[in-house]
Design an enzyme around this catalytic site. Structure first.
Site, PDB file in Angstrom:
ATOM      1  N   ASP A 110       0.863  -1.178   0.000  1.00  0.00           N
ATOM      2  CA  ASP A 110       0.000   0.000   0.000  1.00  0.00           C
ATOM      3  C   ASP A 110       0.898   1.226   0.000  1.00  0.00           C
ATOM      4  OD1 ASP A 110      -2.206   1.617   0.123  1.00  0.00           O
ATOM      5  OD2 ASP A 110      -2.695   1.187   2.213  1.00  0.00           O
ATOM      6  N   ALA A 111       0.593   2.206  -0.823  1.00  0.00           N
ATOM      7  CA  ALA A 111       1.403   3.424  -0.864  1.00  0.00           C
ATOM      8  C   ALA A 111       1.303   4.178   0.455  1.00  0.00           C
ATOM      9  CB  ALA A 111       0.945   4.327  -2.017  1.00  0.00           C
TER      10      ALA A 111
END
Length: 402
Positions: free
Chosen positions: A252-253
């Site tokens: 996940d960024a």
């Protein structure tokens, strides 16, 4: 204020993608403040699969002056970024400190912002932005923090220590926790639910290895929470979705400033909206939030209230705060306006101007990276790295309300 209720707070580990970003941003703040205590830094970080990107505005003697980088400065920034990722423990195919791609888009501070902040012969240093900032303290824990958040932080802090020491080698850096407590007469009396989701080594999502991981987490919870809060009725959710092998920025960024409630009071108190990490202490989003916590904590430590919320407001370029608000939620031993006047009367606080706050709390030092994981508040034991946690204003406040 309700006396009997359920309340929940969450925390995230140092390996959570947003926290990786926060720690990188604050490592850049520390790097620049170590070279120039008057440095101006607004550093945002994006982390994603095998990539870290910096962006923002800076001014720092010996690093970036007259729109030019000093020799070796860019290389030092990159070493700092990779060092943070290494220290957290990321050596995975999808995010590795040594092989990730790094981009630096930092540039000079706007002259129009600088003119409002910098001191001059005819004016004091102004606030770095407009905004509202809140501080809070309560008597639920020895560090005068909301118990739900305090325990959530401590669970993950312990797990990270065990991962790094080798005591729990099956753990990976990314993790989240959540603690739900039942309160009676305003005091925590039972843990109703504990949630822990942790990235893990391959195979620890089934069979004996899964059982080992879950038993380990329950032991950490038992070590962190007071024994009288746990019972057979406490519900545990440990990795409730199943496998958690892909995590961190690969899963996940991450972005600087997306975990502001984790950073402060876990939802138990208001938040003005501004993030802390990546900002030098001329930014009142950071420094005024620290001084309001300091004031609220000293009020509770002085026995003047069991709970205390304080708000300050600023305008960009203006040194004095626009307003000061104290709310003791009906728990105060003196009236709230009396506490407001007491705060104003304490000369050592410097009128709560940005410079006064920085000088009183000695904020112009490289102390911020450590604050970027496991909360900015409630960490008295870590000494000079968290000067806003000191309770050295107790006698001043008592004297001011006599």
């Amino acid at each position: 204020m309700r006396n009997s209720y359920l309340f929940t707070s969450e925390s995230v580990s140092e390996g959570h993608p947003d926290k990786v970003s926060d720690q990188i941003s604050d490592a850049i703040v520390d790097l620049f403040l170590a070279k120039d205590p008057e440095a101006r830094v607004a550093c945002e970080t994006l982390t994603t699969t095998q990539r870290v990107v910096l962006a923002g505005e800076i001014r720092c003697k010996g690093v970036y002056e007259n729109d030019e980088w000093a020799p070796g400065a860019l290389e030092e920034i990159e070493r700092t970024v990779r060092g943070v990722v290494r220290d957290i423990g990321y050596e995975q195919d999808g995010f590795h400190w040594e092989t990730l791609t790094f981009e630096n888009h930092l540039h000079g501070q706007s002259a129009h912002i600088a003119q409002g902040v910098d001191a001059a012969d005819d004016k004091d240093e102004g606030a770095g932005d407009q905004g509202i900032m809140f501080g809070f303290a309560c008597d639920e824990t020895p560090d005068l923090m909301p118990a739900t958040l305090d325990y959530s932080h401590k669970i993950l802090h312990r797990m990270a220590a065990d991962r790094k020491s080798g005591a729990a080698p099956f753990l990976e850096p990314d993790a989240k926790s959540q603690v739900s407590l039942r309160f009676a007469n305003g005091k925590p009396v039972a843990a109703t639910a504990v949630v822990v989701s942790t990235q893990h080594a391959k195979g620890y999502d089934q069979g004996e290895k899964e059982a080992e991981l879950k038993a380990y987490v329950k032991k950490v919870v038992a070590d962190v929470l007071p024994a009288d809060l746990l019972s057979d009725e406490t519900v545990y959710h440990i990795n409730p979705t199943g496998s958690f092998e892909i995590g961190g920025p690969d899963g996940d960024a991450g972005l600087t400033g997306r975990k502001i409630i984790v950073d402060t009071y876990g939802g138990a108190a208001p938040h003005g909206g501004g993030a802390f990490s990546g900002k030098d202490p001329t930014k009142v989003d950071r420094s005024a939030a620290y001084i309001t916590r300091y004031l609220a904590k000293n009020i509770v430590a002085a026995g003047l209230a069991r709970r205390c919320t304080i708000q300050l407001a600023y305008a960009i370029g203006v040194s004095e705060p626009l307003s000061l608000y104290v709310d003791t939620h009906g728990t105060g031993t003196v009236e709230d306006p009396t506490l407001e006047e007491a705060i104003k009367s304490i000369g050592k606080l410097g009128g709560l101007t940005p410079r006064g706050i920085r000088e009183h709390l000695k904020l112009n030092k490289p102390i911020y990276r450590r604050s970027a994981a496991y909360g900015h508040f409630g960490r008295q034991a870590e000494g000079d790295f968290f000067p806003w946690e000191k309770t050295d204003l107790v006698e001043d406040l008592k004297a001011a309300v006599r």
